[in-house]
Design a protein around this motif. Structure first.
Motif, PDB file in Angstrom:
ATOM      1  N   ILE A 138       0.834  -1.204   0.000  1.00 52.76           N
ATOM      2  CA  ILE A 138       0.000   0.000   0.000  1.00 52.76           C
ATOM      3  C   ILE A 138       0.870   1.256   0.000  1.00 52.76           C
ATOM      4  O   ILE A 138       0.581   2.234  -0.692  1.00 52.76           O
ATOM      5  N   PHE A 139       1.979   1.194   0.746  1.00 56.06           N
ATOM      6  CA  PHE A 139       2.916   2.321   0.757  1.00 56.06           C
ATOM      7  C   PHE A 139       3.430   2.587  -0.658  1.00 56.06           C
ATOM      8  O   PHE A 139       3.460   3.737  -1.125  1.00 56.06           O
ATOM      9  N   LEU A 140       3.802   1.499  -1.358  1.00 53.87           N
ATOM     10  CA  LEU A 140       4.356   1.657  -2.709  1.00 53.87           C
ATOM     11  C   LEU A 140       3.307   2.210  -3.680  1.00 53.87           C
ATOM     12  O   LEU A 140       3.615   3.046  -4.539  1.00 53.87           O
ATOM     13  N   ILE A 141       2.061   1.762  -3.529  1.00 56.08           N
ATOM     14  CA  ILE A 141       0.984   2.268  -4.392  1.00 56.08           C
ATOM     15  C   ILE A 141       0.802   3.774  -4.150  1.00 56.08           C
ATOM     16  O   ILE A 141       0.744   4.573  -5.083  1.00 56.08           O
ATOM     17  N   GLY A 142       0.762   4.170  -2.862  1.00 58.87           N
ATOM     18  CA  GLY A 142       0.592   5.588  -2.514  1.00 58.87           C
ATOM     19  C   GLY A 142       1.763   6.425  -3.001  1.00 58.87           C
ATOM     20  O   GLY A 142       1.578   7.526  -3.528  1.00 58.87           O
ATOM     21  N   ALA A 143       2.990   5.873  -2.859  1.00 58.76           N
ATOM     22  CA  ALA A 143       4.173   6.597  -3.306  1.00 58.76           C
ATOM     23  C   ALA A 143       4.153   6.769  -4.828  1.00 58.76           C
ATOM     24  O   ALA A 143       4.500   7.831  -5.354  1.00 58.76           O
ATOM     25  N   SER A 144       3.708   5.720  -5.542  1.00 58.91           N
ATOM     26  CA  SER A 144       3.626   5.815  -7.008  1.00 58.91           C
ATOM     27  C   SER A 144       2.594   6.861  -7.412  1.00 58.91           C
ATOM     28  O   SER A 144       2.790   7.601  -8.378  1.00 58.91           O
ATOM     29  N   LEU A 145       1.482   6.902  -6.673  1.00 63.92           N
ATOM     30  CA  LEU A 145       0.445   7.907  -6.964  1.00 63.92           C
ATOM     31  C   LEU A 145       1.024   9.321  -6.798  1.00 63.92           C
ATOM     32  O   LEU A 145       0.813  10.190  -7.645  1.00 63.92           O
ATOM     33  N   GLY A 146       1.782   9.524  -5.698  1.00 65.09           N
ATOM     34  CA  GLY A 146       2.410  10.819  -5.451  1.00 65.09           C
ATOM     35  C   GLY A 146       3.317  11.207  -6.607  1.00 65.09           C
ATOM     36  O   GLY A 146       3.304  12.343  -7.088  1.00 65.09           O
ATOM     37  N   SER A 147       4.093  10.223  -7.065  1.00 69.92           N
ATOM     38  CA  SER A 147       5.021  10.457  -8.171  1.00 69.92           C
ATOM     39  C   SER A 147       4.247  10.796  -9.459  1.00 69.92           C
ATOM     40  O   SER A 147       4.603  11.720 -10.197  1.00 69.92           O
ATOM     41  N   PHE A 148       3.153  10.047  -9.700  1.00 71.01           N
ATOM     42  CA  PHE A 148       2.350  10.282 -10.903  1.00 71.01           C
ATOM     43  C   PHE A 148       1.667  11.649 -10.852  1.00 71.01           C
ATOM     44  O   PHE A 148       1.646  12.387 -11.839  1.00 71.01           O
ATOM     45  N   PHE A 149       1.130  12.019  -9.688  1.00 72.28           N
ATOM     46  CA  PHE A 149       0.461  13.316  -9.538  1.00 72.28           C
ATOM     47  C   PHE A 149       1.439  14.466  -9.790  1.00 72.28           C
ATOM     48  O   PHE A 149       1.069  15.492 -10.363  1.00 72.28           O
ATOM     49  N   GLU A 150       2.679  14.283  -9.356  1.00 70.88           N
ATOM     50  CA  GLU A 150       3.673  15.333  -9.586  1.00 70.88           C
ATOM     51  C   GLU A 150       3.934  15.486 -11.083  1.00 70.88           C
ATOM     52  O   GLU A 150       3.984  16.592 -11.617  1.00 70.88           O
ATOM     53  N   LEU A 151       4.058  14.325 -11.755  1.00 70.58           N
ATOM     54  CA  LEU A 151       4.286  14.336 -13.205  1.00 70.58           C
ATOM     55  C   LEU A 151       3.128  15.023 -13.942  1.00 70.58           C
ATOM     56  O   LEU A 151       3.330  15.884 -14.791  1.00 70.58           O
ATOM     57  N   VAL A 152       1.889  14.655 -13.555  1.00 67.59           N
ATOM     58  CA  VAL A 152       0.707  15.236 -14.211  1.00 67.59           C
ATOM     59  C   VAL A 152       0.659  16.751 -13.971  1.00 67.59           C
ATOM     60  O   VAL A 152       0.429  17.533 -14.897  1.00 67.59           O
ATOM     61  N   SER A 153       0.902  17.168 -12.724  1.00 75.45           N
ATOM     62  CA  SER A 153       0.787  18.609 -12.434  1.00 75.45           C
ATOM     63  C   SER A 153       1.944  19.399 -13.050  1.00 75.45           C
ATOM     64  O   SER A 153       1.848  20.607 -13.231  1.00 75.45           O
ATOM     65  N   GLU A 154       3.027  18.697 -13.409  1.00 77.07           N
ATOM     66  CA  GLU A 154       4.109  19.372 -14.119  1.00 77.07           C
ATOM     67  C   GLU A 154       3.781  19.503 -15.607  1.00 77.07           C
ATOM     68  O   GLU A 154       4.017  20.526 -16.221  1.00 77.07           O
TER      69      GLU A 154
END
Ligand SMILES: [Zn+2]
Length: 228
Positions: free
Chosen positions: A9-25
């Protein structure tokens, strides 16, 4: 077994954080978010798949691009860590958050990252939060409608006079009132404001503050609020 679930679950949440940063960039620059592979912003080299693993990728590269040695912003690491830890928190308190809380938390995290980077929030994400609230909380909408309307009026007038809250912040407070009732929304707003004050104690008053990240942190505390 339990630990394994939390790591996952930690890895899924961390990947989401990474993806959200990419999208907002990429979104404000009208760049593709699905088909363009992750690359170094300095030398444009494609990032190896094993360096894309959240947190480990950053540590593995020692915070620098393996091709051009350009430092990778530690901000990505922070977004991944917060994403990971808050997913575990959400999983632990799932019965308090439920599906609606989970959806709101996810969208709020994206909005927080976007606000942190650009000092505004895309209307689409706020509209999605509104739609989710209407779909999931329709049973309590009638009771919350009048308080939400009154709060909207007061907040709009206040923001016109003081230039304090932005329209996105006001919309978010209204969403919280509709979704969780006046008392819980007030708790979350007060806590978010307290976090802003505490983290800006030594700053000038007239700076533009991204408020949504503080909302996100306050919303995480939903299961331990006195109203819950
Ligand atoms: Zn590079």
């Amino acid at each position: 077994m339990n630990l394994f679930v939390y790591v996952l679950i930690f890895l899924i949440g961390a990947s989401l954080g990474s993806f959200f940063e990419l999208v907002s960039e990429r979104l404000p620059r009208e760049q593709d978010v699905v088909f363009t592979p992750s690359h170094c912003n300095s030398c444009q080299m494609r990032i190896c798949y094993y360096d894309l693993i959240p947190i480990f990728g950053y540590i593995n590269q020692r915070g620098r691009c393996r091709f051009c040695d350009q430092t990778i912003s530690a901000q990505s690491l922070v977004y991944e860590m917060i994403g990971g830890f808050s997913s575990c928190w959400f999983y632990y308190y799932f019965t308090d958050f439920n599906i609606y809380g989970g959806l709101l938390l996810t969208m709020l995290y994206y909005a927080a990252i976007f606000d942190q980077q650009h000092r505004y929030v895309d209307q689409i994400i706020l509209t999605l939060m509104f739609v989710c609230t209407i779909l999931f909380q329709y049973a309590s909408l009638r009771a919350a409608f009048i308080p939400a309307l009154l709060a909207a009026l007061v907040l709009i007038i206040l923001s016109k006079i003081t230039n304090g809250l932005g329209p996105a912040d006001i919309e978010l407070i209204i969403i919280l009132i509709l979704g969780y009732g006046f008392q819980t929304a007030l708790w979350i707003t007060l806590l978010a404001s307290l976090f802003v004050l505490l983290s800006h104690l030594h700053h000038a008053i007239n700076i533009e503050i991204a408020f949504i990240p503080y909302f996100y942190l306050a919303f995480l505390l939903l299961p331990v609020l006195p109203t819950s």
